[in-house]
Structure formats: structure tokens, C-alpha cells
Design an enzyme around this catalytic site. Structure first.
Site, PDB file in Angstrom:
ATOM      1  N   ASP A  78       3.181  -4.185   7.816  1.00 40.38           N
ATOM      2  CA  ASP A  78       1.931  -3.446   7.699  1.00 40.38           C
ATOM      3  C   ASP A  78       0.813  -4.455   7.935  1.00 40.38           C
ATOM      4  O   ASP A  78       0.498  -5.272   7.065  1.00 40.38           O
ATOM      5  CB  ASP A  78       1.833  -2.835   6.303  1.00 40.38           C
ATOM      6  CG  ASP A  78       0.487  -2.188   6.022  1.00 40.38           C
ATOM      7  OD1 ASP A  78      -0.390  -2.216   6.911  1.00 40.38           O
ATOM      8  OD2 ASP A  78       0.297  -1.679   4.904  1.00 40.38           O
ATOM      9  N   LYS A  91     -10.450  -0.514  10.202  1.00 42.60           N
ATOM     10  CA  LYS A  91     -10.599  -1.776   9.462  1.00 42.60           C
ATOM     11  C   LYS A  91     -10.926  -2.934  10.405  1.00 42.60           C
ATOM     12  O   LYS A  91     -11.381  -3.988   9.964  1.00 42.60           O
ATOM     13  CB  LYS A  91      -9.332  -2.070   8.665  1.00 42.60           C
ATOM     14  CG  LYS A  91      -8.993  -1.002   7.623  1.00 42.60           C
ATOM     15  CD  LYS A  91      -7.770  -1.381   6.816  1.00 42.60           C
ATOM     16  CE  LYS A  91      -7.203  -0.200   6.043  1.00 42.60           C
ATOM     17  NZ  LYS A  91      -8.113   0.347   5.036  1.00 42.60           N
ATOM     18  N   GLN A 123      -4.424  -4.935   7.058  1.00 39.63           N
ATOM     19  CA  GLN A 123      -5.346  -5.959   6.571  1.00 39.63           C
ATOM     20  C   GLN A 123      -5.144  -7.270   7.332  1.00 39.63           C
ATOM     21  O   GLN A 123      -6.111  -7.947   7.694  1.00 39.63           O
ATOM     22  CB  GLN A 123      -5.144  -6.205   5.072  1.00 39.63           C
ATOM     23  CG  GLN A 123      -5.372  -5.007   4.183  1.00 39.63           C
ATOM     24  CD  GLN A 123      -6.812  -4.546   4.154  1.00 39.63           C
ATOM     25  OE1 GLN A 123      -7.741  -5.303   4.447  1.00 39.63           O
ATOM     26  NE2 GLN A 123      -7.024  -3.284   3.794  1.00 39.63           N
ATOM     27  N   CYS A 142      -4.558   2.553  -3.863  1.00 40.24           N
ATOM     28  CA  CYS A 142      -3.311   3.022  -3.243  1.00 40.24           C
ATOM     29  C   CYS A 142      -2.217   1.963  -3.372  1.00 40.24           C
ATOM     30  O   CYS A 142      -1.458   1.701  -2.421  1.00 40.24           O
ATOM     31  CB  CYS A 142      -3.527   3.392  -1.777  1.00 40.24           C
ATOM     32  SG  CYS A 142      -4.616   4.799  -1.543  1.00 40.24           S
ATOM     33  N   HIS A 164       0.862  -1.188   0.000  1.00 41.10           N
ATOM     34  CA  HIS A 164       0.000   0.000   0.000  1.00 41.10           C
ATOM     35  C   HIS A 164       0.896   1.234   0.000  1.00 41.10           C
ATOM     36  O   HIS A 164       2.025   1.205   0.502  1.00 41.10           O
ATOM     37  CB  HIS A 164      -0.875  -0.034   1.260  1.00 41.10           C
ATOM     38  CG  HIS A 164      -1.947   0.987   1.308  1.00 41.10           C
ATOM     39  ND1 HIS A 164      -1.716   2.305   1.664  1.00 41.10           N
ATOM     40  CD2 HIS A 164      -3.286   0.897   1.080  1.00 41.10           C
ATOM     41  CE1 HIS A 164      -2.847   2.970   1.640  1.00 41.10           C
ATOM     42  NE2 HIS A 164      -3.828   2.151   1.303  1.00 41.10           N
TER      43      HIS A 164
END
Length: 416
Positions: free
Chosen positions: A210, A236, A213, A374, A133
Site C-alpha cells: 500500500d 494524496k 502514503q 482508519c 489502513h
């Protein structure tokens, strides 16, 4: 009539009971029942989260830390209890390793500026993958522009899978950090993070993940992963916007300099000097997201009350059903078929722009995301300008997938 139990009261996962906790999912758009499949962008909020934030704002709110009155002490207690909730969710070793941020983006920028910037010399390298991302790309470009860092890119294969050996091969004597997604927001690929960390550490290189998600769909244990930094975002994870967290190993955080200055992050300020508070306060300048922290904690408690393995099975079943149905459309091409991928499905439709397709789906009551998500380097890798993305949450159903497919067939009639 017997009241249906709340999802948080169930011993096993029931998607219909979970769905009942989201009032927004009962509304209509353009006269049709809403099908919300934009969860990778932001998930909806259960009643437990909304109630927790409203109750706190109505009866317990005050600014935190340093206050001696009852409400300030109570609010501080709730704020720090939320930090413990995040610690428990990630299985961090200590609350001192959990820094509240405005979201995953700020968490990654914090590592870039406070951890890595002080170690970067011209020619030093940062290893990334093509599926990152932009939030896990742009902060490293800052170091490329301003300090001469070199970005080394690791590609995914044609199915969207990432090979740990390929990442390992990119790590060399000048590598200062590996920055990698736990799960791709476009492909749904779940990376072999533990193996990547093991290989990087064998070469003395730290790893940032990251997890914006990954933490939604995977059970995260940062100690088992042995990852140096792990970034998450609240919205999220069924929580509010404006809050996230950075997990960082204690030794790293204690060695890092703050990059945002102001109240709360100091130990002492004089005319001639400033000394900083110990982590995590060192990195939380200013009034923090107090109400949001209560909502974030409520969301994590709500999610953790489920059998997470059963939730994952449900989401994988939805993904399998959607994949099977869309593969039968000879004008659609799925982008990303990595083994073990999670609940995200991106695709392009021949002769149809992603935005046009998403607009028609919207008129059918189906909310999806269209664009480059993104992730422009990944779009370039697969030779597309944009895709349409359906992303699934625990409250989605097989009927939602069928509505998506019906909407796609109607779009083909209109645009094809």
C-alpha cells in the site's frame, strides 16, 4: 517587480515558491490564516493541476478509446500519456503494468478479488501488520469471511517500528500473500519494504504494498523493490480525487481475471461467450476517469520537477521541529517514534478528546485530523481510542508548526 518563479521552474526546492502555487493556502478560516496539516488525508492541488484539468475539459474532452473523431483520439492520447507518466513515476517496466483505478482502495480490492481470491483455500494465510489502513485490511477480511482465509498479524514495536524478520517469521507454507504499507498513515513509519519483499520471494510468496502514503514522501522504484503490486492514489499526490493506480507485474496481471465487467475491458462479446482484453484494459471497465487522469499526470509531473531529496529533507525538518515542540508538552504523548519515520505526527493529549482538540485547533485556523484514522487495530495496539494527527506536505513551513503548537497551548488552557 520581478515575478517569483513557479515551483516547477526552480532548480532546487523552495517551499515558499511551492506554497504560492496553492491559492487555497492563502485563504482565512474563522478570520485566521489557514494552516493545512491534514495532508495524509488529502493534499491540496497546485495551480498546474487545476489548470490542466480545466483546459482539457474546455478544449479537448471526449470519451476515450474506440472513437474515430479528432477529440476522441486526442483524449485517448492524453489518457494513455497519463499512464506513461505513472509508469515513469513508479519506474515500472511497461505501461501494461499500470492499471488506472478509482484510488488506492480499489487497487487493493482489485488484487484481492482478481489475483488472490482464485488461489485461496480454507486455511490459507495472508500476512498483515497491525499498522495497516482499513483499505489494506477489509479486502482480506472479505476473503476470510467468504473463502476461509486466515489473517496473520505482525506487530510493531513500542516505537512503531516494523522488523523485517518478524514479517519473515510470519510467512509460512500456507501464506499466499504479504500485504503491507510502505508508510503508515498514523505513525509515519517507513517499512523496510525491499527487505520484506526479498524475504517473502525467497519463500515463493508475493507482496502487495500500500503506497498511498509512501509514494508521496519516498522515491519509489517498483523494479528495484521487486514488489509484485504497488497501490497509489491521486489525491494524496497533489492530484484529483477519484483516480489512483495499481502497478502489477505483467505476469500477474495477465493471469488475473477481471472482477468488474462492462465496456472497454472486453476483446469480444457474443451471446454465448466473452473474451477479455489484455491488461491493463481488462481491469478498466466502463468510462474511465478521463479528466482526472490528466490532473493526476499533471500532479506527478509537477512533483517530479522538484529535487525530491530536498523535499524530503524539508519535510523531515518540519517533523523534527514539531516533535521537539510537542515533546516539551508534558500532557502530550507522541504515538510512533520509529527511526527514519516520515512526515506524520500523531499524538494524544491527557484529559482532552482528540475531536475536542481538533475543534479548538480548527478555530485557530489549523486543520488537523482526529479519530482512529482508519487504523483501528493500531489504535488498539497503542491503547488509545483516537489520536490527533498533523501531517506535513512540501508547502508547509516552520511557521505552520509554530501555529500548531500555539493552538495546542490554547487548547490546554480551555480543556486542561
Amino acid at each position: 517587480m520581478t515575478a517569483q518563479p513557479k515551483a516547477s521552474e526552480l532548480s532546487a526546492f523552495d517551499p515558499l515558491a511551492a506554497r504560492a502555487e496553492f491559492e487555497i493556502l492563502g485563504r482565512e478560516v474563522y478570520g485566521k490564516p489557514l494552516v493545512y496539516l491534514d495532508n495524509a488525508a488529502s493534499a491540496q492541488k497546485p495551480r498546474a493541476v487545476l489548470d490542466a484539468m480545466r483546459t482539457f475539459a474546455e478544449s479537448e474532452y471526449a470519451n476515450v478509446h474506440r472513437g474515430v473523431h479528432y477529440l476522441s483520439a486526442k483524449a485517448t492520447q492524453r489518457y494513455e500519456a497519463a499512464r506513461e507518466t505513472v509508469r515513469r513515476f513508479l519506474n515500472a517496466g511497461s505501461v501494461e503494468e499500470v492499471v488506472f483505478t478509482r484510488g488506492g482502495t480499489e487497487a487493493i480490492n482489485l488484487v484481492a478479488q482478481s489475483f488472490l481470491a482464485q488461489h485461496i483455500q480454507p486455511g490459507d494465510e495472508i500476512v498483515l501488520t497491525t499498522m495497516e489502513h482499513h483499505s489494506n485490511i477489509v479486502p482480506w477480511h472479505f476473503l476470510r469471511e467468504r473463502q476461509g482465509a486466515v489473517l496473520r498479524w505482525v506487530d510493531v514495536d513500542d516505537g512503531g517500528a516494523l522488523d523485517a524478520e518478524a514479517v519473515d517469521a510470519a510467512v509460512g507454507p500456507k501464506t499466499k500473500l504479504v500485504a503491507i504499507a510502505h508508510m503508515s498513515n498514523v505513525l509515519g513509519t517507513v517499512t523496510p519494504l525491499k527487505e520484506i519483499v526479498r524475504r517473502a520471494h525467497a519463500k515463493g510468496v508475493p507482496v502487495l504494498a500500500d503506497g498511498c502514503q509512501g509514494a508521496v514522501h519516498e522515491i519509489v522504484d517498483v523494479r528495484d523493490l521487486d514488489v509484485d503490486f504497488y497501490a497509489v492514489t491521486g489525491h494524496k499526490l497533489y492530484g484529483p480525487t477519484g483516480i489512483g493506480a495499481l502497478y502489477g507485474k505483467r505476469a500477474h496481471l495477465r493471469a488475473m481475471r477481471p472482477y468488474n465487467g462492462g465496456g472497454e475491458m472486453i476483446a469480444e462479446v457474443t451471446k454465448d461467450n466473452v473474451t477479455y482484453a489484455e491488461p491493463p484494459a481488462r481491469f478498466e471497465a466502463g468510462t474511465p476517469p478521463i479528466i482526472e487522469s490528466v490532473g493526476f499526470a499533471a500532479a506527478l509531473d509537477w512533483l517530479s520537477a522538484f529535487d525530491r531529496h530536498a523535499v524530503a529533507e524539508h519535510e523531515h525538518a518540519l517533523l523534527a521541529h514539531a516533535t521537539s515542540e510537542i515533546e516539551m508538552l508534558n500532557w502530550a504523548r507522541i504515538i510512533g517514534k520509529a527511526p527514519g519515520k516520515s512526515a506524520i505526527l500523531s499524538f494524544e493529549a491527557e484529559g482532552m478528546h482528540a475531536h475536542d482538540l481538533a475543534t479548538i485547533l480548527d478555530r485557530e485556523g489549523v486543520a488537523v485530523r482526529a479519530g482512529h484514522h482508519c487504523a483501528q487495530p493500531l489504535m488498539e495496539r497503542f491503547g488509545v481510542a483516537s489520536t490527533t494527527r498533523a501531517s506535513f506536505a512540501l508547502y508547509n513551513t516552520r511557521e505552520d508548526v509554530d501555529r500548531l503548537v500555539a493552538g495546542l497551548l490554547k487548547a490546554c488552557e480551555i480543556l486542561g
